[in-house]
Design a protein around this motif. Structure first.
Motif, PDB file in Angstrom:
ATOM      1  N   LYS A 406       0.836  -1.209   0.000  1.00  0.00           N
ATOM      2  CA  LYS A 406       0.000   0.000   0.000  1.00  0.00           C
ATOM      3  C   LYS A 406       0.870   1.258   0.000  1.00  0.00           C
ATOM      4  CE  LYS A 406      -3.897  -2.154   2.372  1.00  0.00           C
ATOM      5  NZ  LYS A 406      -4.676  -2.202   3.624  1.00  0.00           N
ATOM      6  N   THR A 407       2.020   1.154   0.655  1.00  0.00           N
ATOM      7  CA  THR A 407       2.951   2.280   0.639  1.00  0.00           C
ATOM      8  C   THR A 407       3.428   2.558  -0.787  1.00  0.00           C
ATOM      9  OG1 THR A 407       3.710   1.712   2.858  1.00  0.00           O
ATOM     10  CG2 THR A 407       5.126   3.158   1.580  1.00  0.00           C
ATOM     11  N   ILE A 408       3.677   1.497  -1.521  1.00  0.00           N
ATOM     12  CA  ILE A 408       4.104   1.653  -2.914  1.00  0.00           C
ATOM     13  C   ILE A 408       2.980   2.270  -3.737  1.00  0.00           C
ATOM     14  CG2 ILE A 408       4.987   0.455  -4.948  1.00  0.00           C
ATOM     15  CD1 ILE A 408       5.948  -1.766  -3.074  1.00  0.00           C
ATOM     16  N   VAL A 409       1.745   1.799  -3.500  1.00  0.00           N
ATOM     17  CA  VAL A 409       0.596   2.339  -4.230  1.00  0.00           C
ATOM     18  C   VAL A 409       0.454   3.832  -3.989  1.00  0.00           C
ATOM     19  CG1 VAL A 409      -1.927   2.375  -4.303  1.00  0.00           C
ATOM     20  CG2 VAL A 409      -0.712   0.212  -4.410  1.00  0.00           C
ATOM     21  N   ALA A 410       0.722   4.264  -2.743  1.00  0.00           N
ATOM     22  CA  ALA A 410       0.644   5.700  -2.435  1.00  0.00           C
ATOM     23  C   ALA A 410       1.659   6.479  -3.272  1.00  0.00           C
ATOM     24  CB  ALA A 410       0.889   5.936  -0.945  1.00  0.00           C
ATOM     25  N   ALA A 411       2.810   5.855  -3.527  1.00  0.00           N
ATOM     26  CA  ALA A 411       3.825   6.521  -4.342  1.00  0.00           C
ATOM     27  C   ALA A 411       3.530   6.399  -5.835  1.00  0.00           C
ATOM     28  CB  ALA A 411       5.201   5.916  -4.036  1.00  0.00           C
ATOM     29  N   LEU A 412       2.753   5.367  -6.203  1.00  0.00           N
ATOM     30  CA  LEU A 412       2.415   5.133  -7.615  1.00  0.00           C
ATOM     31  C   LEU A 412       0.901   4.997  -7.755  1.00  0.00           C
ATOM     32  CD1 LEU A 412       5.111   2.370  -8.269  1.00  0.00           C
ATOM     33  CD2 LEU A 412       5.301   4.789  -8.872  1.00  0.00           C
ATOM     34  N   PRO A 413       0.159   6.085  -7.574  1.00  0.00           N
ATOM     35  CA  PRO A 413      -1.312   6.004  -7.550  1.00  0.00           C
ATOM     36  C   PRO A 413      -1.935   5.513  -8.842  1.00  0.00           C
ATOM     37  CG  PRO A 413      -0.577   8.292  -7.694  1.00  0.00           C
ATOM     38  CD  PRO A 413       0.650   7.478  -7.429  1.00  0.00           C
ATOM     39  N   ASN A 414      -1.218   5.591  -9.955  1.00  0.00           N
ATOM     40  CA  ASN A 414      -1.776   5.154 -11.246  1.00  0.00           C
ATOM     41  C   ASN A 414      -1.416   3.712 -11.593  1.00  0.00           C
ATOM     42  OD1 ASN A 414      -2.909   7.725 -11.731  1.00  0.00           O
ATOM     43  ND2 ASN A 414      -0.934   8.483 -12.484  1.00  0.00           N
ATOM     44  N   ASP A 415      -0.787   3.019 -10.664  1.00  0.00           N
ATOM     45  CA  ASP A 415      -0.368   1.645 -10.924  1.00  0.00           C
ATOM     46  C   ASP A 415      -1.545   0.701 -10.667  1.00  0.00           C
ATOM     47  OD1 ASP A 415       0.785  -0.883 -11.018  1.00  0.00           O
ATOM     48  OD2 ASP A 415       2.704  -0.155 -10.245  1.00  0.00           O
ATOM     49  N   THR A 416      -2.354   0.488 -11.686  1.00  0.00           N
ATOM     50  CA  THR A 416      -3.546  -0.357 -11.533  1.00  0.00           C
ATOM     51  C   THR A 416      -3.183  -1.827 -11.325  1.00  0.00           C
ATOM     52  OG1 THR A 416      -3.687  -0.552 -13.943  1.00  0.00           O
ATOM     53  CG2 THR A 416      -4.984   1.194 -12.898  1.00  0.00           C
ATOM     54  N   GLU A 417      -2.031  -2.250 -11.870  1.00  0.00           N
ATOM     55  CA  GLU A 417      -1.621  -3.645 -11.704  1.00  0.00           C
ATOM     56  C   GLU A 417      -1.365  -3.963 -10.234  1.00  0.00           C
ATOM     57  OE1 GLU A 417       1.889  -6.800 -13.083  1.00  0.00           O
ATOM     58  OE2 GLU A 417       1.958  -4.696 -13.731  1.00  0.00           O
ATOM     59  N   SER A 420      -4.588  -4.052  -8.217  1.00  0.00           N
ATOM     60  CA  SER A 420      -5.339  -5.302  -8.393  1.00  0.00           C
ATOM     61  C   SER A 420      -4.688  -6.448  -7.623  1.00  0.00           C
ATOM     62  CB  SER A 420      -5.452  -5.648  -9.881  1.00  0.00           C
ATOM     63  OG  SER A 420      -4.172  -5.941 -10.429  1.00  0.00           O
ATOM     64  N   LEU A 421      -3.343  -6.468  -7.552  1.00  0.00           N
ATOM     65  CA  LEU A 421      -2.647  -7.511  -6.789  1.00  0.00           C
ATOM     66  C   LEU A 421      -2.994  -7.429  -5.307  1.00  0.00           C
ATOM     67  CD1 LEU A 421       0.919  -7.426  -8.437  1.00  0.00           C
ATOM     68  CD2 LEU A 421      -0.778  -9.269  -8.612  1.00  0.00           C
ATOM     69  N   ILE A 422      -3.055  -6.193  -4.797  1.00  0.00           N
ATOM     70  CA  ILE A 422      -3.399  -5.992  -3.384  1.00  0.00           C
ATOM     71  C   ILE A 422      -4.832  -6.437  -3.135  1.00  0.00           C
ATOM     72  CG2 ILE A 422      -3.769  -4.261  -1.585  1.00  0.00           C
ATOM     73  CD1 ILE A 422      -1.471  -2.656  -2.820  1.00  0.00           C
TER      74      ILE A 422
END
Length: 448
Positions: A406-417, A420-422
């Protein structure tokens, strides 16, 4: 860190119990209080010359037996408020239940209104023209029916066309209004759908503000017969809740007990020292299970809960125990025996038998912390690093905790892949996410 004082909310006072019956002198009432004192009132008076007559009546002994049994039951119920408080815990929430809620959600759709006007009909137009002709073509002594019919036939086509144009203009305006209402309403419905979905997902994922709000709410609803100081430290990344409970010197424990004598009356006596020790031990363990079961419901993400029991001032520790959600959720708080189940978990305590009673001996604060460290090591318990747990590769892949993903997602908000994995990992109940090798460089940057 959430800190809160839980004040007593359970009334352990035992009220007097009475029963009335009719006898030849009127109405007699027998009563017993929590000290085992009996009295008889006749027609509402405590001093009556007919008291002995009331006691000789056939209904007297059954009344005595009835109130004695009820008083013993009241003592048992009072004691259960201490030793069986875990039975009051709410049922633990399951991931599958909330996933079903998400699956059942769908945005509400605006229901368009029907156009209230009917399409113009030829007969309606002719009727109106006929009415107009009767008004405009009038003769007192001549028959004007043919002229009126001619008027209607002449104007019917134009009138019909005009009515249709007006109808279609109004209908188009109405449809435009409905389109606008539908668009606005569906935006609101979509936002409400997204809000509801996010609320459930935040609960599942243990979003910190949501989990902490729920923890405060749960603590405020705990129903205890004595005061405690409680603090909770929630780690969303690890799915860990550390709960420290500080007991006050006086747990307000009941010191008396009762039993029924051969006469049908009760005897109230002080509990023996060993009975008080056993009662205190069962009370503390029941409270641990009650608090744990309640706080697991703060978020589905709470996968591990550690509870520490301290004596007043936290100079001495009494118990440390760790529960995991998967195993704990299989327990029924209605039927579980905490004193037996207690041994199934990693724990620190000095529980021993003294004169036939279970008793916890306290540790000094340093020894308590050292014992906790040792038990965690013995059981292979360690807090996972907040960073990428591992470079444990499966082929060319990397494994990280869900919290770190989730920390990575916060840094990459447009990373839909990654999103979806999370989502898939959360649905399956996993605590980690497997990432493609491309994320290795990103992880190194985040860990700097």
């Amino acid at each position: 860190m959430i800190q809160q004082t839980i004040f007593p909310r359970v009334n352990t006072h035992i009220a007097a119990i009475s029963k009335s019956y009719r006898f030849n002198g009127g109405t007699a009432t027998v009563q017993v209080d929590s000290l085992g004192n009996y009295e008889v009132m006749v027609n509402g008076s405590r001093f009556s010359s007919q008291e002995n007559s009331a006691k000789r009546d056939a209904a007297y002994k059954p009344a005595i037996g009835d109130i004695s049994i009820k008083m013993v039951s009241a003592f048992e119920k009072r004691d259960a408020e201490f030793t069986a408080m875990h039975k009051k815990a709410a049922r633990m929430q399951k991931l599958s239940e909330h996933q079903k809620k998400i699956d059942a959600l769908s945005p509400q759709q605006y229901e368009r209104e029907s156009f209230p006007l009917s399409r113009p009909r030829r007969e309606d137009v002719r009727r109106e023209l006929e009415s107009e002709a009767e008004t405009s073509i009038v003769a007192l002594y001549e028959d004007k029916r043919n002229e009126r019919a001619a008027f209607v036939n002449e104007h019917e086509k134009d009138a019909m066309a005009a009515r249709l144009r007006a109808y279609e203009e109004v209908q188009a305006f109405f449809n435009d209004l409905q389109d606008d209402k539908e668009a606005r309403a569906n935006i609101i419905f979509q936002k409400e759908y997204e809000r509801q979905r996010k609320e459930i997902e935040d609960y599942i994922n243990g979003e910190p503000s949501v989990a902490e709000r729920n923890i405060r709410m749960i603590l405020g609803e705990l129903s205890l017969p004595y005061r405690i100081e409680i603090s909770c430290d929630y780690n969303a990344t690890l799915g860990l809740l550390n709960t420290e409970i500080e007991l006050q010197n006086d747990l307000n424990l009941p010191t008396n007990k009762t039993n029924i004598l051969a006469s049908g009356k009760i005897s109230v006596k002080d509990k023996l020292v060993k009975e008080m020790e056993q009662f205190k031990t069962e009370t503390i363990v029941s409270m641990i299970y009650y608090v744990a079961a309640s706080l697991f419901n703060a978020a589905i993400n709470i996968r591990t809960q550690r509870i520490s029991i301290w004596l007043e001032g936290k100079r001495e520790g009494l118990i440390w125990i760790q529960f995991d959600r998967n195993s704990f959720s299989k327990l029924s708080m209605r039927t579980v025996n905490p004193m037996l189940n207690y041994y199934d978990w990693p724990r620190v305590d000095a529980l021993r038998m003294v004169r036939g009673a279970s008793q916890f001996d306290p540790f000094d604060a340093i020894s308590f912390q050292n014992a906790i460290t040792q038990v965690m090591a013995n059981n292979g318990i360690k807090d996972e690093n907040h960073s990428a747990v591992a470079d444990v590769p499966y082929g060319s892949e990397i494994i990280v905790t869900i919290g770190y993903a989730k920390t990575i997602v916060a840094a990459l908000p447009n990373d839909t892949e990654l999103q979806s994995l999370i989502t898939e990992a959360v649905k399956s109940g996993a605590s980690k996410v497997t990432l493609p090798k491309e994320y290795k460089g990103i992880l190194k940057e985040l860990d700097k």
